[in-house]
Structure formats: structure tokens, C-alpha cells
Design a protein around this motif. Structure first.
Motif, PDB file in Angstrom:
ATOM      1  N   ASP A 180      -0.732   2.337  12.176  1.00 31.73           N
ATOM      2  CA  ASP A 180      -1.418   2.003  10.982  1.00 31.73           C
ATOM      3  C   ASP A 180      -2.082   2.958  10.228  1.00 31.73           C
ATOM      4  O   ASP A 180      -2.763   2.888   9.222  1.00 31.73           O
ATOM      5  N   ARG A 181      -2.347   4.173  10.259  1.00 31.00           N
ATOM      6  CA  ARG A 181      -3.211   5.419   9.353  1.00 31.00           C
ATOM      7  C   ARG A 181      -2.408   6.453  10.184  1.00 31.00           C
ATOM      8  O   ARG A 181      -2.169   7.496  11.061  1.00 31.00           O
ATOM      9  N   ALA A 182      -2.385   7.239   9.408  1.00 28.77           N
ATOM     10  CA  ALA A 182      -1.647   8.811   8.788  1.00 28.77           C
ATOM     11  C   ALA A 182      -2.012   9.640   7.409  1.00 28.77           C
ATOM     12  O   ALA A 182      -1.714   8.861   6.197  1.00 28.77           O
ATOM     13  N   GLY A 184      -4.749  10.520   6.541  1.00 26.10           N
ATOM     14  CA  GLY A 184      -5.621   9.809   5.245  1.00 26.10           C
ATOM     15  C   GLY A 184      -4.908   8.354   4.544  1.00 26.10           C
ATOM     16  O   GLY A 184      -6.348   8.222   3.819  1.00 26.10           O
ATOM     17  N   VAL A 185      -4.346   7.275   4.812  1.00 25.56           N
ATOM     18  CA  VAL A 185      -3.333   6.808   4.383  1.00 25.56           C
ATOM     19  C   VAL A 185      -3.037   5.340   5.282  1.00 25.56           C
ATOM     20  O   VAL A 185      -2.473   6.266   6.460  1.00 25.56           O
ATOM     21  N   SER A 186      -3.729   4.203   5.049  1.00 25.28           N
ATOM     22  CA  SER A 186      -3.487   3.013   5.463  1.00 25.28           C
ATOM     23  C   SER A 186      -3.084   2.430   4.794  1.00 25.28           C
ATOM     24  O   SER A 186      -3.860   1.841   3.691  1.00 25.28           O
ATOM     25  N   GLY A 187      -3.203   0.920   5.710  1.00 20.05           N
ATOM     26  CA  GLY A 187      -2.637  -0.225   5.090  1.00 20.05           C
ATOM     27  C   GLY A 187      -1.382  -0.775   4.360  1.00 20.05           C
ATOM     28  O   GLY A 187      -0.859  -0.009   4.593  1.00 20.05           O
ATOM     29  N   LEU A 190      -0.224   3.113   2.975  1.00 17.49           N
ATOM     30  CA  LEU A 190       1.006   4.025   3.995  1.00 17.49           C
ATOM     31  C   LEU A 190       2.093   2.987   4.374  1.00 17.49           C
ATOM     32  O   LEU A 190       3.367   3.682   3.902  1.00 17.49           O
ATOM     33  N   ARG A 191       2.826   1.711   4.358  1.00 17.93           N
ATOM     34  CA  ARG A 191       3.814   1.428   4.396  1.00 17.93           C
ATOM     35  C   ARG A 191       4.385   1.308   3.382  1.00 17.93           C
ATOM     36  O   ARG A 191       5.874   1.952   3.140  1.00 17.93           O
TER      37      ARG A 191
END
Length: 330
Positions: A180-182, A184-187, A190-191
Motif C-alpha cells: 500500500d506504500r512504496a 514515499g507514495v501511497s494510495g 501508487l496504484r
């Protein structure tokens, strides 16, 4: 004997092109101008291009369009849904002046707003994943076609390996286990980045093989031999001689690959491994609509029509662009 020709008049002073054209100088036209003249005569392609431009504007100005004509995409309007049947109370999914495309079953979310925001997701992923495919495939295709030998053999076998790989299954596996987070990017961000990478990275062999074939033909042309005789380096030949001649096929296949990648994203979202709810995507909307196709078929018609029009517009424009840039290849 016939009288000698009198060349002392205005005809002798006139320029050759003026004599031929009745006083109107002949001006040369670039390849781009010639292609544009051909494209203007293809009304079907221009219609597709206009639809593509409209979709791009919808994606860019989605928040403004929804603020003026719709409701927030995740806002519930259960007053528009029948408490007994759990579907819209009006015909065609509850289409009205307040809900231009109707509402979803159960929760009553605005279909117009969700289709508009879904266009933003589809266009971002479709365009940027195609751009990644073009960069990777174009670079490796030019390298394989120009240098040949063992370089061509290795890169060609790599393309064959990717083409034989079960891309959809592997994409589902990667998207399904992604964190769900990698980095420094999430949400949703990131997808989106993940889908751009997955689709773009696994689609590059298609354009790579096309560019390789074009390069194999171009490297034997006279202007390339002339550049070699003048002492031009490989880098200069690639940059100044081959790439300008490869721009047209790259542009054409760029427009034709975008709808393929849009369908790929819709398929992943349909299988619930794409953008996660409640963010609106056309594939996710179709997946939800499969549960209501008997009682509320309108819920399936709206996102399905959006995907159909988008893919058709890109294909028509891409075909017309191909005919305009290379009429002999049609």
C-alpha cells in the motif's frame, strides 16, 4: 525557313514557375504539410481526433466539469434509489437534469461524475504506459535493427520471450501483492504508477519489433551510406538520419497502442486488481454492474459505452494518421 523565336518580350523575363502556373509562384511543401492535407480529407479520422481531443479535455478539467454539471463522485444519493428494488427510481437509471447519466444502484452515486473521473484515470494510465512502451521498445528496436549481429539476436530473443509471457496473469499477480506504500507514495497515486509500469513494461515488444523492422530497412538506404562515407558516427546516424525517419511510424503506433493499454487497465480494474474503490474507473464500474445487469442494465451501458467510444476514436484517428503519413503502407 521559319522565323526565329522572339525571346525579348515579357515571356523571356518571366520565371519558369510563373509561366507554368499562370503567374502564381510554386511553393514547396514539407512532409508534415502534405500529411496534414491528406489527413484533412479523411473526415472519419478527423472525427476520431476530435473525440480524442474532447476526452483529453474532459480528463484534464474533470473537477471543473463535475463541479458545474454533476455531484462529487463518491457522494451518496440514496433518495434517488428505490428502497425496495435498490435501483434508480426513474427510467434509464434515473437520468435527469441533475443526474445526466443516472445513478448507481444501492448508494445512488452520480454516474456522470464517476465516468468523467474514470476518463482521467484511463487517459493517464493509457497515455503514460504507452509512452513508457515507446521509449523502451523504440530504443531497443532501433539498437537491434541498426547494429544487427549478436545485438540483434539477443534483443530479438528478449522480445520473443516477453511476447510469449502470460502478461495478464503476471500483471494480476504483481498488482495483487503490491504494498500500500512504496518509495514515499501511497494510495491511488501508487496504484496509478504501478499500473503504468506494469502495462508499459510488458507491452514494449510490440512496438519494438515494428521499429526494428523499419530500422533494418532504413539502414540500407543511400542517405545512411552517405553519412557513413562522410565519417558520421553511429550515434550521429541514429540521431540525425534514422530517428527523423522513424518518427512517423512511432507516432502512428503510439496512437494505436493507447486504446490497447486503456483496455488493459479496464481489464485489471474489472478483476479488482487495478485502482482500488471507491476511486472511479471504467473497469471497476463494469465489474460492479455485472451484479445488476438484469434489474438495472443501464449501469453497465454507461461505462461500457465510454470504453467503446474511447477505443474506437483512438483507432480511427490512428488509422487515418497512418494513411496520411504513409499512404503506400495502407
Amino acid at each position: 525557313m521559319s522565323a526565329p523565336l522572339d525571346l525579348s518580350g515579357s515571356a523571356a523575363e518571366a520565371q519558369p514557375e510563373a509561366v507554368v502556373t499562370g503567374g502564381v509562384p510554386v511553393t514547396g511543401r514539407s512532409l508534415g504539410q502534405i500529411a496534414w492535407m491528406r489527413l484533412k480529407r479523411d473526415r472519419v479520422a478527423l472525427t476520431g481526433g476530435a473525440v480524442v481531443l474532447f476526452l483529453v479535455l474532459v480528463a484534464v478539467f474533470a473537477p471543473l466539469i463535475v463541479a458545474l454539471l454533476g455531484h462529487p463522485p463518491n457522494e451518496f444519493h440514496q433518495d434517488q434509489v428505490s428502497p425496495d428494488l435498490q435501483i434508480a427510481t426513474g427510467p434509464f437509471g434515473g437520468v435527469s437534469k441533475d443526474f445526466l447519466f443516472g445513478v448507481e444502484p444501492i448508494n445512488g452515486r452520480d454516474l456522470f461524475s464517476r465516468v468523467v473521473y474514470g476518463a482521467r484515470i484511463s487517459m493517464i494510465i493509457g497515455v503514460f504506459s504507452t509512452l513508457l512502451s515507446v521509449v523502451i521498445g523504440g530504443t531497443l528496436g532501433v539498437t537491434a535493427g541498426y547494429f544487427g549481429g549478436w545485438v540483434d539476436t539477443v534483443l530479438s530473443r528478449l522480445m520473443d520471450l516477453f511476447l510469449a509471457f502470460p502478461i495478464l496473469i503476471f500483471s494480476i499477480a504483481i498488482a495483487g501483492v503490491a504494498p500500500d506504500r512504496a518509495f514515499g507514495v501511497s494510495g491511488d497515486a501508487l496504484r496509478v504508477l504501478l499500473l503504468i509500469f506494469i502495462i508499459g513494461f510488458f507491452q514494449w515488444p510490440y512496438i519494438g519489433r515494428i521499429i526494428r523492422g523499419q530500422t533494418l530497412s532504413l539502414r540500407e538506404r543511400e542517405f545512411v551510406d552517405a553519412a557513413r562515407c562522410l565519417g558520421a558516427s553511429d550515434a550521429r546516424i541514429l540521431r540525425a538520419e534514422l530517428l527523423p525517419n522513424l518518427f512517423a511510424p512511432i507516432l502512428v503506433y503510439f496512437t494505436l497502442l493507447i486504446p490497447t493499454n486503456i483496455l488493459f487497465e479496464a481489464a485489471l480494474s474489472f478483476l479488482n486488481v487495478g485502482i482500488r474503490p471507491p476511486t472511479a474507473t471504467w473497469g471497476q464500474m463494469l465489474s460492479d454492474a455485472t451484479q445488476w445487469y438484469q434489474s438495472d442494465p443501464w449501469f453497465m451501458v454507461v461505462p461500457g459505452t465510454a470504453i467503446f467510444i474511447t477505443v474506437l476514436a483512438f483507432n480511427l484517428f490512428g488509422d487515418g494518421l497512418r494513411d496520411a503519413l504513409d499512404p503506400r503502407g495502407g
